[in-house]
Write a protein that holds these residues in place. Sequence first.
Motif, PDB file in Angstrom:
ATOM      1  N   ALA A  94       3.240  12.211  -4.977  1.00  0.00           N
ATOM      2  CA  ALA A  94       2.092  11.657  -4.307  1.00  0.00           C
ATOM      3  C   ALA A  94       1.023  12.081  -5.656  1.00  0.00           C
TER       4      ALA A  94
ATOM      5  N   LYS B 154      -2.310  13.338  -7.182  1.00  0.00           N
ATOM      6  CA  LYS B 154      -3.315  14.282  -7.004  1.00  0.00           C
ATOM      7  C   LYS B 154      -4.342  14.190  -7.991  1.00  0.00           C
TER       8      LYS B 154
ATOM      9  N   PRO C 292      -6.190  13.726  -1.637  1.00  0.00           N
ATOM     10  CA  PRO C 292      -5.502  12.576  -0.931  1.00  0.00           C
ATOM     11  C   PRO C 292      -5.998  12.374   0.415  1.00  0.00           C
TER      12      PRO C 292
ATOM     13  N   GLU D 183      -3.069  11.429   6.707  1.00  0.00           N
ATOM     14  CA  GLU D 183      -2.171  10.611   7.224  1.00  0.00           C
ATOM     15  C   GLU D 183      -2.885   9.808   8.371  1.00  0.00           C
TER      16      GLU D 183
ATOM     17  N   GLN E  74      -6.745   3.007   8.052  1.00  0.00           N
ATOM     18  CA  GLN E  74      -6.821   2.129   7.188  1.00  0.00           C
ATOM     19  C   GLN E  74      -5.739   0.813   7.479  1.00  0.00           C
ATOM     20  N   TYR E  75      -4.778   1.234   7.533  1.00  0.00           N
ATOM     21  CA  TYR E  75      -3.586   0.163   7.833  1.00  0.00           C
ATOM     22  C   TYR E  75      -3.838  -0.721   9.271  1.00  0.00           C
TER      23      TYR E  75
ATOM     24  N   ARG F 268      -4.740   7.224   6.687  1.00  0.00           N
ATOM     25  CA  ARG F 268      -3.918   6.113   6.184  1.00  0.00           C
ATOM     26  C   ARG F 268      -3.710   5.222   7.275  1.00  0.00           C
TER      27      ARG F 268
ATOM     28  N   GLN G 109       0.865  -1.321  -0.175  1.00  0.00           N
ATOM     29  CA  GLN G 109       0.031  -0.150  -0.028  1.00  0.00           C
ATOM     30  C   GLN G 109       0.905   1.295   0.238  1.00  0.00           C
ATOM     31  N   PRO G 110       1.950   1.299   0.724  1.00  0.00           N
ATOM     32  CA  PRO G 110       2.540   2.445   0.587  1.00  0.00           C
ATOM     33  C   PRO G 110       3.344   2.823  -0.776  1.00  0.00           C
TER      34      PRO G 110
ATOM     35  N   ASP H 165       0.710   4.380  -2.570  1.00  0.00           N
ATOM     36  CA  ASP H 165       0.150   5.740  -2.290  1.00  0.00           C
ATOM     37  C   ASP H 165       1.075   6.956  -2.866  1.00  0.00           C
ATOM     38  N   ILE H 166       2.368   6.413  -3.321  1.00  0.00           N
ATOM     39  CA  ILE H 166       3.185   7.281  -3.749  1.00  0.00           C
ATOM     40  C   ILE H 166       3.855   6.733  -5.281  1.00  0.00           C
ATOM     41  N   ARG H 167       4.404   7.693  -6.077  1.00  0.00           N
ATOM     42  CA  ARG H 167       4.966   7.150  -7.380  1.00  0.00           C
ATOM     43  C   ARG H 167       6.244   7.783  -7.477  1.00  0.00           C
TER      44      ARG H 167
END
Length: 157
Positions: A91, A93, A99, A102, A108-109, A105, A77-78, A81-83
């Motif tokens: 991140a 958008k 987004p 924190e 969710q985790y 997120r 997942q992390p 969430d970023i590219r």
Amino acid sequence: MNTLISPTQVVQLAFPPDACLPPEAVTEADIAAAAQRYLIPVIGASFYERLMTKNDRSFIDHYLAAPLALFTRLMIQPRLDIRTGRSGTTAPKLDGTTPATEEARREQYRSLRTEARMLLQRAVDRLELYPKDFPEYDPKQNVLKRCSLDGKLVQIP
């Protein structure tokens, strides 16, 4: 690489249907890493090898597929969430969306981890209820039998 479940199963079991996540986003290496980190310390290497060689689809599908998919999602997942590209790490958008915070997120985790652990415990309960059917499973190797943390509460069986 040989894994208990496929990347497609991870997407189907661990992500909502509207996630629009291609199965290529999950690799067999991701699944193998999740199994190594979360499953093998609980079910043991011998039982895991049995599942890999005998391909006990019934037990895998009913007891291990869902927790393994969720643990795989937790691990990747992390990365989702970023590219990382020519512009470095960014991140996404998109238009019309915001987004997640924190805090959202983290929640969710926490939720995913709790569900995965409960489903894995369900598998362990099944293994221990029918020890003659699963002779390769050794409860002494199960890390959950040593100590568990639930919030700030330490539980020792």
